[in-house]
Structures are given as C-alpha cells and as structure tokens.
Design a protein around this motif. Structure first.
Motif, short mmCIF file in Angstrom:
data_model
loop_
_atom_site.label_atom_id
_atom_site.label_comp_id
_atom_site.label_asym_id
_atom_site.label_seq_id
_atom_site.Cartn_x
_atom_site.Cartn_y
_atom_site.Cartn_z
N ARG A 146 -53.69 -27.42 -11.35
CA ARG A 146 -55.06 -28.27 -11.09
C ARG A 146 -55.87 -28.51 -12.41
O ARG A 146 -57.00 -28.92 -12.56
N CYS A 147 -54.93 -28.82 -13.31
CA CYS A 147 -55.18 -29.74 -14.33
C CYS A 147 -54.38 -30.43 -14.92
O CYS A 147 -53.57 -30.15 -15.73
N PRO A 148 -54.53 -31.92 -14.40
CA PRO A 148 -53.54 -32.72 -14.71
C PRO A 148 -53.64 -33.33 -16.09
O PRO A 148 -52.30 -32.96 -16.81
N ASN A 149 -54.64 -33.39 -16.45
CA ASN A 149 -54.44 -33.64 -17.99
C ASN A 149 -53.83 -33.21 -18.51
O ASN A 149 -53.81 -33.72 -19.76
N VAL A 150 -54.73 -31.35 -18.57
CA VAL A 150 -53.57 -30.99 -19.50
C VAL A 150 -52.20 -30.61 -19.27
O VAL A 150 -51.31 -30.49 -20.73
N VAL A 151 -51.21 -30.95 -18.38
CA VAL A 151 -50.48 -30.81 -18.12
C VAL A 151 -50.14 -31.95 -18.38
O VAL A 151 -48.30 -31.59 -18.91
N ASP A 152 -50.45 -32.83 -18.18
CA ASP A 152 -49.61 -34.52 -18.96
C ASP A 152 -49.05 -34.22 -20.18
O ASP A 152 -48.26 -34.67 -20.91
N ASN A 157 -65.00 -27.24 -18.15
CA ASN A 157 -64.60 -25.63 -18.54
C ASN A 157 -63.50 -24.94 -18.03
O ASN A 157 -63.11 -24.39 -18.16
N GLN A 158 -63.00 -25.27 -16.80
CA GLN A 158 -62.56 -24.85 -16.33
C GLN A 158 -60.83 -24.29 -15.83
O GLN A 158 -60.40 -23.58 -16.47
N CYS A 159 -61.02 -25.89 -17.20
CA CYS A 159 -59.61 -25.99 -16.85
C CYS A 159 -58.84 -25.76 -18.75
O CYS A 159 -58.57 -25.03 -18.46
N ILE A 160 -60.64 -25.69 -19.67
CA ILE A 160 -59.33 -25.65 -20.97
C ILE A 160 -59.25 -23.78 -20.73
O ILE A 160 -58.70 -23.31 -21.47
N GLU A 161 -60.70 -23.18 -19.91
CA GLU A 161 -60.08 -21.51 -19.54
C GLU A 161 -59.15 -21.06 -19.42
O GLU A 161 -58.11 -20.13 -19.53
N ALA A 162 -58.80 -22.11 -17.91
CA ALA A 162 -57.38 -21.97 -16.76
C ALA A 162 -56.19 -21.44 -18.18
O ALA A 162 -55.75 -21.03 -18.02
N CYS A 163 -56.74 -22.84 -19.10
CA CYS A 163 -55.23 -22.90 -19.37
C CYS A 163 -54.87 -22.75 -20.97
O CYS A 163 -54.03 -22.68 -21.66
#
Length: 168
Positions: free
Chosen positions: A92-98, A55-61
């Motif tokens: 901090r969110c390699p999945n999203v960046v990838d 959820n942190q990455c969902i929000e941050a991204c």
C-alpha cells in the motif's frame, strides 16, 4: 512543490515536483540552538512526483517523520524489516517501497527476496546482511581448513536478483 517549502513534519519521505527525494537535515544556528530544514537530495524517486507520504504509510512501514537523511541502515533492524515487508506497507505504500528497494539494491540486496526470507526466518534474513549493509560473502574457496569441505550458512546469491526493479 519543492522540498525547501516543506515543514519538518512533512519533509521525510516526501518527493518534490521534479521527482527528487526530500531529506530532513539538522543544523545549529548561531545562537547554538538546533534547527531543522528540508532540502532536495540527488536521489530520484521512480515514477513518483509531488508527494508527501501519508501518516498511514509512515506508521504501517515503521518510519519516523524525524528521520534525518536517507540511509539503508534501518534494513539491518529486524523490527523495521518486518514492518516494511508487511502487507500494510509493502502493498500500500509504493513510495516507501521504492525508496527501500533502491537502498537495498545499492547494498546488493534484492528487497523482495529479503522480505521473503524475513517472513520465513527473521533472524536468518538479518544474519545475511553485514553491518556495512553488504551481503555477507560465502567462501571464496570451496575447500575449508585442512582440505575439509567448507560450509557457509550464508548464500549471497539468494538475495541477488535481476533486474533490480521495484515490485509494483
């Protein structure tokens, strides 16, 4: 983990045990009511497996758990690109960046350069990507109208990089 086992709340931006990205799809039941299901896409995640995005990455991204399918369209939105390129997301969110690195590369855009341009001038970064997602081309002929030198504010070479590898 298989995508088909995931709930609507876990599906978007998840990666199966086989490294395939999960996508949320909407369908209409025989009763006429809309429903959602999580399915496995053909898109592979780079070096990632068995992951449900935090959820942190969902929000941050700047993402949304209710996102249907996978698309590069959000890269055209300045607000989304600002979030994606922020240190909270990008570092901090390699999945999203990838995922977005590969979506951008598929459109001919090098994500690290887009983020650099976004930091310098958000309007310019978005102006250089057409609504089709393709990098806006510069002039084919360097001579403009009536022989005057052509000038183009758009330089597609700035967004192209080699090789196209994720930044982690």
């Amino acid at each position: 983990m298989t995508c088909e086992q995931l709930s609507k709340e876990e599906c978007a931006f998840a990666v199966s045990a086989w490294g395939k990205r999960c996508v949320l799809e909407r369908y209409v039941r025989r009763s006429g009511l809309e429903a959602y299901k999580c399915t496995t896409s053909d898109i592979e995640a780079d070096k990632l497996k068995d992951l449900i995005e935090t959820n942190q990455c969902i929000e941050a991204c700047g993402l949304d758990r209710d996102t249907l399918g996978i698309s590069s369209d959000s890269l055209l939105e300045s607000h989304f690109t600002q979030k994606l390129c922020s240190s909270q997301c990008y570092e901090r969110c390699p999945n999203v960046v990838d995922l977005y690195f590969n979506l951008a590369a598929g459109e001919g855009v090098y994500l690290p350069k887009l983020c650099e341009t976004q930091a310098e001038n958000p309007r310019r970064g978005m102006a250089e990507i057409k609504s089709s997602g393709i990098v806006a081309p510069g002039p084919i002929n360097p001579v403009g109208f009536l022989g005057a030198p052509a000038s183009s504010p758009i330089n597609p070479v700035e967004f192209l990089g080699s090789p196209a590898l994720p930044p982690y």
